[in-house]
Every structure is written in C-alpha cells, then in structure tokens.
Design a protein around this motif. Sequence first.
Motif, PDB file in Angstrom:
ATOM      1  N   ASP A  83       0.789  -1.222  -0.099  1.00 44.47           N
ATOM      2  CA  ASP A  83      -0.058  -0.056  -0.057  1.00 44.47           C
ATOM      3  C   ASP A  83       0.816   1.417  -0.068  1.00 44.47           C
ATOM      4  O   ASP A  83       1.928   1.330   0.770  1.00 44.47           O
ATOM      5  N   MET A  84       0.526   2.134  -0.797  1.00 46.09           N
ATOM      6  CA  MET A  84       1.198   3.406  -0.945  1.00 46.09           C
ATOM      7  C   MET A  84       0.345   4.549  -0.705  1.00 46.09           C
ATOM      8  O   MET A  84      -0.851   4.581  -1.651  1.00 46.09           O
ATOM      9  N   MET A  85       0.446   5.677   0.190  1.00 41.86           N
ATOM     10  CA  MET A  85      -0.413   6.558   0.393  1.00 41.86           C
ATOM     11  C   MET A  85       0.348   7.810   0.404  1.00 41.86           C
ATOM     12  O   MET A  85       1.167   8.061   0.927  1.00 41.86           O
ATOM     13  N   TYR A  86      -0.690   8.879  -0.271  1.00 47.16           N
ATOM     14  CA  TYR A  86       0.194  10.359  -0.418  1.00 47.16           C
ATOM     15  C   TYR A  86      -0.976  11.190  -0.151  1.00 47.16           C
ATOM     16  O   TYR A  86      -2.011  11.179  -0.829  1.00 47.16           O
ATOM     17  N   GLY A  87      -0.683  12.189   0.740  1.00 45.15           N
ATOM     18  CA  GLY A  87      -1.843  13.094   1.164  1.00 45.15           C
ATOM     19  C   GLY A  87      -1.382  14.028   2.038  1.00 45.15           C
ATOM     20  O   GLY A  87      -0.184  14.503   2.282  1.00 45.15           O
ATOM     21  N   LEU A  88      -2.336  14.667   2.801  1.00 46.86           N
ATOM     22  CA  LEU A  88      -2.213  15.726   3.780  1.00 46.86           C
ATOM     23  C   LEU A  88      -2.434  15.314   5.116  1.00 46.86           C
ATOM     24  O   LEU A  88      -3.344  14.560   5.438  1.00 46.86           O
ATOM     25  N   GLY A  89      -1.500  15.895   6.103  1.00 45.20           N
ATOM     26  CA  GLY A  89      -1.999  15.439   7.654  1.00 45.20           C
ATOM     27  C   GLY A  89      -1.786  16.907   8.274  1.00 45.20           C
ATOM     28  O   GLY A  89      -1.861  17.764   7.827  1.00 45.20           O
ATOM     29  N   TYR A  90      -1.907  16.398   9.724  1.00 46.42           N
ATOM     30  CA  TYR A  90      -1.958  17.787  10.583  1.00 46.42           C
ATOM     31  C   TYR A  90      -1.302  17.160  11.904  1.00 46.42           C
ATOM     32  O   TYR A  90      -1.557  16.214  12.499  1.00 46.42           O
ATOM     33  N   LEU A  91      -0.066  17.995  12.244  1.00 47.31           N
ATOM     34  CA  LEU A  91       0.562  18.062  13.565  1.00 47.31           C
ATOM     35  C   LEU A  91       0.513  18.940  14.558  1.00 47.31           C
ATOM     36  O   LEU A  91       1.229  18.678  15.550  1.00 47.31           O
ATOM     37  N   GLY A  92      -0.636  19.582  14.527  1.00 43.04           N
ATOM     38  CA  GLY A  92      -0.865  20.533  15.574  1.00 43.04           C
ATOM     39  C   GLY A  92      -1.596  20.006  16.983  1.00 43.04           C
ATOM     40  O   GLY A  92      -1.368  21.220  17.833  1.00 43.04           O
ATOM     41  N   LEU A  93      -1.840  18.767  16.802  1.00 46.26           N
ATOM     42  CA  LEU A  93      -2.481  18.364  18.283  1.00 46.26           C
ATOM     43  C   LEU A  93      -1.544  17.571  19.058  1.00 46.26           C
ATOM     44  O   LEU A  93      -1.859  16.549  19.111  1.00 46.26           O
ATOM     45  N   SER A  94      -0.794  18.268  19.675  1.00 47.64           N
ATOM     46  CA  SER A  94       0.289  17.592  20.590  1.00 47.64           C
ATOM     47  C   SER A  94       0.519  18.474  21.757  1.00 47.64           C
ATOM     48  O   SER A  94       0.551  19.414  21.775  1.00 47.64           O
ATOM     49  N   GLY A 140       0.381  14.060  25.105  1.00 45.36           N
ATOM     50  CA  GLY A 140       0.228  13.010  24.050  1.00 45.36           C
ATOM     51  C   GLY A 140       0.134  13.701  22.498  1.00 45.36           C
ATOM     52  O   GLY A 140       0.510  14.660  22.460  1.00 45.36           O
ATOM     53  N   PHE A 141      -0.463  13.173  21.628  1.00 47.30           N
ATOM     54  CA  PHE A 141      -0.648  13.643  20.364  1.00 47.30           C
ATOM     55  C   PHE A 141      -1.807  12.926  19.722  1.00 47.30           C
ATOM     56  O   PHE A 141      -2.254  11.779  20.003  1.00 47.30           O
ATOM     57  N   PHE A 142      -2.311  13.572  18.611  1.00 45.30           N
ATOM     58  CA  PHE A 142      -3.281  12.997  17.681  1.00 45.30           C
ATOM     59  C   PHE A 142      -2.966  13.549  16.395  1.00 45.30           C
ATOM     60  O   PHE A 142      -3.004  14.853  16.131  1.00 45.30           O
ATOM     61  N   LYS A 143      -2.628  12.805  15.437  1.00 44.63           N
ATOM     62  CA  LYS A 143      -2.079  13.136  14.071  1.00 44.63           C
ATOM     63  C   LYS A 143      -2.893  12.648  12.853  1.00 44.63           C
ATOM     64  O   LYS A 143      -2.639  11.377  12.566  1.00 44.63           O
ATOM     65  N   ASN A 183      -6.387   2.963  -5.680  1.00 46.04           N
ATOM     66  CA  ASN A 183      -7.194   1.894  -5.030  1.00 46.04           C
ATOM     67  C   ASN A 183      -8.000   2.820  -4.001  1.00 46.04           C
ATOM     68  O   ASN A 183      -7.886   2.634  -2.614  1.00 46.04           O
ATOM     69  N   GLY A 184      -8.515   4.003  -4.359  1.00 47.86           N
ATOM     70  CA  GLY A 184      -9.319   4.749  -3.621  1.00 47.86           C
ATOM     71  C   GLY A 184      -8.506   5.716  -2.507  1.00 47.86           C
ATOM     72  O   GLY A 184      -7.450   6.349  -3.142  1.00 47.86           O
ATOM     73  N   TYR A 185      -8.997   5.816  -1.299  1.00 51.65           N
ATOM     74  CA  TYR A 185      -8.505   6.782  -0.549  1.00 51.65           C
ATOM     75  C   TYR A 185      -8.414   6.048   1.055  1.00 51.65           C
ATOM     76  O   TYR A 185      -9.107   5.256   1.422  1.00 51.65           O
ATOM     77  N   VAL A 186      -7.628   6.867   1.589  1.00 51.73           N
ATOM     78  CA  VAL A 186      -7.473   6.502   3.387  1.00 51.73           C
ATOM     79  C   VAL A 186      -7.696   7.582   3.971  1.00 51.73           C
ATOM     80  O   VAL A 186      -6.977   8.765   3.749  1.00 51.73           O
ATOM     81  N   ALA A 187      -8.358   7.416   4.913  1.00 49.81           N
ATOM     82  CA  ALA A 187      -8.519   8.499   6.147  1.00 49.81           C
ATOM     83  C   ALA A 187      -7.965   7.976   7.391  1.00 49.81           C
ATOM     84  O   ALA A 187      -8.489   6.663   7.871  1.00 49.81           O
ATOM     85  N   GLY A 188      -7.037   8.357   8.109  1.00 53.21           N
ATOM     86  CA  GLY A 188      -6.706   7.751   9.407  1.00 53.21           C
ATOM     87  C   GLY A 188      -6.014   8.621  10.428  1.00 53.21           C
ATOM     88  O   GLY A 188      -6.143   9.960  10.288  1.00 53.21           O
ATOM     89  N   TRP A 189      -5.505   7.924  11.374  1.00 50.16           N
ATOM     90  CA  TRP A 189      -4.650   8.715  12.413  1.00 50.16           C
ATOM     91  C   TRP A 189      -3.859   7.890  13.330  1.00 50.16           C
ATOM     92  O   TRP A 189      -3.704   6.560  13.185  1.00 50.16           O
ATOM     93  N   THR A 190      -2.747   8.686  13.856  1.00 46.42           N
ATOM     94  CA  THR A 190      -1.885   8.109  14.868  1.00 46.42           C
ATOM     95  C   THR A 190      -2.230   8.760  16.119  1.00 46.42           C
ATOM     96  O   THR A 190      -2.189  10.216  16.071  1.00 46.42           O
ATOM     97  N   THR A 191      -2.357   8.314  17.351  1.00 45.93           N
ATOM     98  CA  THR A 191      -2.655   9.047  18.531  1.00 45.93           C
ATOM     99  C   THR A 191      -2.206   8.265  19.605  1.00 45.93           C
ATOM    100  O   THR A 191      -1.804   7.034  19.655  1.00 45.93           O
TER     101      THR A 191
END
Length: 202
Positions: free
Chosen positions: A69-80, A84-87, A113-121
């Motif tokens: 799987d290869m994913m290319y997009g935008l993220g947000y790093l301001g919630l840390s 902890g953190f939410f990205k 193969n469509g789109y992915v919406a996700g997070w690490t927290t």
Amino acid sequence: MWKLTADFGAIFDKGEFYSFYENNVLNHDISGQNYVLSAQTHIRLFSSDVSLMGKVYGQFDNTWGDDLDMMYGLGYLGLSGKWGFFKPYLAFHNQSSDYYSQRLGGRSASGRNGYVAGWTTAYFFSLWEESFVLSDWHEFEFDRNDAYAEQQHGANGINGGLTLTWKFYPHLKASVTWRYFKNKLGYDGFGDQMIYMLGYEF
C-alpha cells in the motif's frame, strides 16, 4: 502465534518519521510465516502544522500473497503536548498486488485503490507511580478498485490497533494490543486478535 518486531521513530523541526518491521507466526514453518514493513513520514508545509504525508505499508505472505500500500496526502501535526498527540491524515491510495480477479477477466488489484482517512494517537499517563501509554493507529479505506474489493470482501475496509504499554523499568516495556480489521487482510467481515509483547527501548 509468535512474532518479532522492531520500530523506529524520529521528530525533526521540519517533520517526523516512523517505521516498523514485523516477522509473524515464527512458531510455524517458513511457508506459513509473513512479514510486515511500514514507513510513514510527515513533512511540514512552510513550517506550519499542516503536513505532506506519505506512507508505505507492505505485507508479504509466503502463502496468501504480497500486498504493498502506498499513500500520499495531507496530515496535521498541531494536536500534541505533554499529554500525547493526535495526528490525522487523508490520502490517495495506490496499490501493488499480485492478486488477479478471474471473475473480472484477470483484472489486477494493482493501481489506483481509492482513499485512506486515518490517524495515529497516543495518551501518556501515570497510574500507581508507573508510566503508561495508550495508543491507537486506525485507517478507513474506501472506494477500493474492483479487484482489490473482491479480494478483501468489500469496497471499504478498516485496519488498526489499540495498544496499552506499561514502561515498568528503564528501557523495558510490556504491551497488549487489540489488533482489529474489517474487510482487510483477506478477512471477510470483522476480525481481531490480541497481541502481547515485551520490548526494549534504546
């Protein structure tokens, strides 16, 4: 099921990087084992909290097949913070697979193969003077291509893991992970497993 895993992460002024490796089912013959390799990065845009996000997630199975799987997009790093953190991130999903659909005339699951919406927290906390981390990574896959949707039993899917880690001694930790998935990993519908690990932090 026995497994061996290693991970690495680094945070810089301009972004961050995280990767991990897993060798799974070590208690089986080599033909029944599988391997997972993942690398994810966020690069800050113009020193802001908005990031360019890229991820490579490969699953290599000696019986079932290989999937990259290869994913290319935008993220947000301001919630840390100290808590902890939410990205979160939203990405295009590109696929490299050795699966071909006979029903669809030999069409490959590779390609768009469509789109992915996700997070690490993660949430850092102390209990009885001990240090703990509650963390989660989660991905929604949607609008998959027809061949991949056939292989994974649905046009949409879920992939993730919720982990509680106890840092009980300098450099040593114990964790339990609830690994969950839906229409993913070749599984029809919802599936899960519990993973127990001991680790050493360098």
